[in-house]
Scaffold this active site. Structure first.
Site, PDB file in Angstrom:
ATOM      1  CE  LYS A 124      -4.310  -1.535   2.416  1.00  0.00           C
ATOM      2  NZ  LYS A 124      -4.351  -1.718   3.789  1.00  0.00           N
ATOM      3  CG  HIS A 127      -2.214   6.044   4.639  1.00  0.00           C
ATOM      4  ND1 HIS A 127      -2.433   7.072   5.885  1.00  0.00           N
ATOM      5  CD2 HIS A 127      -2.632   4.919   4.974  1.00  0.00           C
ATOM      6  CE1 HIS A 127      -2.705   6.035   6.870  1.00  0.00           C
ATOM      7  NE2 HIS A 127      -2.719   4.923   6.461  1.00  0.00           N
ATOM      8  CG  HIS A 130       1.484   4.756   7.407  1.00  0.00           C
ATOM      9  ND1 HIS A 130       0.933   4.599   6.354  1.00  0.00           N
ATOM     10  CD2 HIS A 130       1.269   3.952   8.521  1.00  0.00           C
ATOM     11  CE1 HIS A 130       0.174   3.171   6.798  1.00  0.00           C
ATOM     12  NE2 HIS A 130       0.515   3.051   8.005  1.00  0.00           N
TER      13      HIS A 130
HETATM   14  N1  ARG Z   1       1.076  -1.019  10.101  1.00  0.00           N
HETATM   15  C1  ARG Z   1       0.210  -0.380  10.891  1.00  0.00           C
HETATM   16  C2  ARG Z   1      -0.721   0.821  10.461  1.00  0.00           C
HETATM   17  O1  ARG Z   1      -0.786   1.176   9.447  1.00  0.00           O
HETATM   18  C3  ARG Z   1       0.724   0.524  12.110  1.00  0.00           C
HETATM   19  C4  ARG Z   1       1.700  -0.335  13.190  1.00  0.00           C
HETATM   20  C5  ARG Z   1       2.005   0.412  14.375  1.00  0.00           C
HETATM   21  N2  ARG Z   1       3.032  -0.397  15.345  1.00  0.00           N
HETATM   22  C6  ARG Z   1       2.458  -1.568  15.919  1.00  0.00           C
HETATM   23  N3  ARG Z   1       3.284  -2.123  16.410  1.00  0.00           N
HETATM   24  N4  ARG Z   1       1.289  -1.899  15.808  1.00  0.00           N
HETATM   25  O2  ARG Z   1      -1.852   0.890  10.892  1.00  0.00           O
END
Ligand code: ARG
Length: 563
Positions: A124, A127, A130
């Site tokens: 993806k 966005h 992030h």
């Molecule tokens: N990949 C997840 C998202 O885009 C965020 C991850 C954050 N870190 C974690 N350890 N859960 O929503």
């Protein structure tokens, strides 16, 4: 010397109050009222006199040391005015000598802070959520390093889960090597969307996807090969953003890293009776903690996002023995982290409640039109950053066409503007993005602060005097005092930013420095002042420049010399 402590000592001696208590009560009044103020209400009780009477009595009996100019009673308050020359002389040499180390502290010495941020999802595009996580996380990383901790950054890539079975299924049905190679992450996104369109009519596709993910979990070489390829494509795309932002990570251990580490955790959850069986699934009942149950294993035996995060906490504790582990995500995940942290605590880890910190942030909405992508909210952050650089390039072309290194400066200011805008409010607040508000060279923006820094640099380059040893007691103007006071706040502000996990405290601080400098600059000629005064003002300008550059650096923003 610390003026507050000195004044507290003075008052304690005159009143028999406890010096520390007095220091805690001392306030910073409006500059016209004084530089420090002490409210006499507390004394009224012990001395059985009206606070106003006490203030007058103390004011007339205090013997003023050299660092104070005067003390006045104003109603129930005692207002202290510092000896300005003395003040400048006691603050600036420290800033000058410490340079870019000014503001650092040792409070975190020996402690490790692990920060999970950015963490985009594979296949993806990057966005805005992030981007925000990256910008907040990176600032926190710098803040904790500055406070003497050892920061450790983890980019926890979302690279595991049933969705990758879906992408493989879609690729097998409708994809081909050439298109993926040519179009990269956009094609992967299209395949994912296509899967969902098709699966509506053909539910057997879901079974296929599950089977592919199962193969991944079982180590099937063909499935893993595709997965690795998709991951590489994704990371190359994310890296473009990290390069623009100049952000690096100490670890890229994402979700897949925990694939073979969850079983022992699940076993422990079961054997300790923390997880219980529920209609074939395994859950942790969190009703007593006023939260919905936390799912650990689905009824088909599959692990979920939470299973991996509970594992990530325990694994990181073992690996880094952190004093804090931060997870920086949007506020959407508040419940997720509250549940995971509670489960860890229920496993018997008392440190969880104090050391695990979710650092949530609100939404930044972008204006409609060019910036929102064809597919709703999957915004192309790379385009936003590039557009910002482009707009700044145009402004520079108008304002300063002969600037050397125009490209670099446009990039530093364009990217810095987006970052500063993101970090200017308390994290949790939702903000609406506006190009005008972010990119203007005036107002409360990144470019304004960077411009102020460049202005300091320009004054210092033009100067022909050596200002290292200036007579700082000449700095007695209102604006000079105000600027020095502001600079002196830096160490406290960094600490506060760390305690509250709030980079905006530093953004607001550096804004106040820029504003105070511009006021000083506007009202007090520097290069036209006579030699001694000029040297003192140059010295102050140099300190201002240093503090602005350091503070911007902590925020992840460059400070160009010219713009
Ligand atoms: N990949 C997840 C998202 O885009 C965020 C991850 C954050 N870190 C974690 N350890 N859960 O929503």
């Amino acid at each position: 010397m610390d003026f507050k402590i000195e004044i507290a000592g003075l008052l304690a001696a005159a009143t028999e109050l406890d010096a520390q208590e007095v220091a805690g009560a001392i306030e910073i009044p409006d500059p016209a009222m004084g530089d420090f103020a002490f409210p006499c209400f507390k004394l009224a009780k012990t001395l059985k006199k009206a606070p106003g009477v006490i203030a007058t009595e103390i004011a007339s009996s205090l013997e003023l040391p050299a660092f104070l100019q005067s003390v006045e009673a104003s109603g129930p308050y005692l207002n202290f005015f510092v000896n300005r020359g003395f003040y400048a002389q006691s603050i600036l040499p420290k800033i000058y000598a410490e340079g870019s180390n000014f503001g650092k502290s040792e409070i975190g010495k020996g402690g490790t802070v692990v920060i999970d941020y950015s963490s985009p999802n594979m296949a993806k595009r990057f966005h805005i959520g992030h981007l925000r996580s990256t910008v907040f996380g990176h600032a926190l990383y710098n803040i904790f390093n500055f406070l003497g901790y050892k920061s450790f950054s983890i980019n926890y890539l979302g690279d595991w889960g049933t969705q990758f079975g879906k992408i493989i299924t879609a690729y097998e049905h409708w994809g081909n090597k050439n298109t993926v190679e040519a179009e990269g992450i956009e094609e992967l996104e299209r395949l994912y969307v296509k899967f969902h369109q098709e699966a509506g009519d053909k539910p057997e596709l879901e079974d296929e996807a599950r089977a592919w993910f199962l193969k991944m979990e079982q180590g099937d070489e063909y499935a893993l090969e595709l997965w690795r390829w998709f991951k590489e494509i994704s990371m190359a795309d994310h890296n473009k953003i990290y390069k623009l932002l100049d952000v690096k990570f100490d670890s890229f251990n994402g979700e897949s890293y925990y694939n073979d580490k969850m079983q022992p955790v699940v076993d422990e959850l079961k054997s300790k009776g923390v997880a219980v069986e529920d209609k074939g699934a395994w859950i942790v009942d969190l009703e007593d903690h006023k939260m919905p149950n936390c799912l650990i294993l689905r009824s088909d035996g599959a692990t979920i996002y939470a299973t991996r995060d509970i594992t990530s906490v325990l694994h990181r504790k073992n690996e880094y023995n952190f004093v804090k582990a931060l997870y920086v995500t949007s506020k959407e995940q508040i419940l997720h982290f509250a549940q995971c942290f509670k489960v860890v605590e229920l496993m018997g880890h008392d440190w969880a409640s104090e050391q695990l910190v979710h650092v949530p942030f609100g939404y930044l909405t972008l204006p409609e039109g060019k910036m929102s992508s064809r597919k709703g909210n999957a915004l192309l952050m790379e385009d936003v950053l590039k557009e910002s650089v482009e707009r700044i390039r145009k402004t520079i072309e108008e304002k300063n066409p002969n600037l050397p290194d125009k490209e670099d400066v446009a990039k530093q200011v364009g990217v810095g503007a987006i970052v500063f805008n993101d970090l200017y409010n308390s994290r949790i607040k939702d903000v609406e993005f506006s190009w005008e508000r972010a990119l203007s060279f005036e107002g409360e923006t990144g470019p304004y602060v960077q411009y102020t820094h460049a202005r300091c640099c320009s004054v210092l380059t033009k100067a022909e005097l050596d200002f290292a040893n200036a007579d700082l007691t000449l700095l007695v103007a209102d604006e000079e005092l105000e600027l020095i006071k502001t600079l002196n706040n830096f160490p406290t502000k960094v600490q506060e930013a760390g305690e509250r996990y709030e980079p905006f405290i530093i953004s607001r601080f550096v804004m106040s420095v820029a504003q105070a400098f511009n006021k000083f600059y506007h009202d007090n000629p520097i290069l036209k002042a006579d030699a001694e005064l000029q040297k003192a003002r140059l010295h102050l300008t140099h300190c201002t420049k240093t503090v602005i550059a350091t503070a911007l650096g902590i925020l992840g923003i460059k400070a160009p010399q010219e713009m």
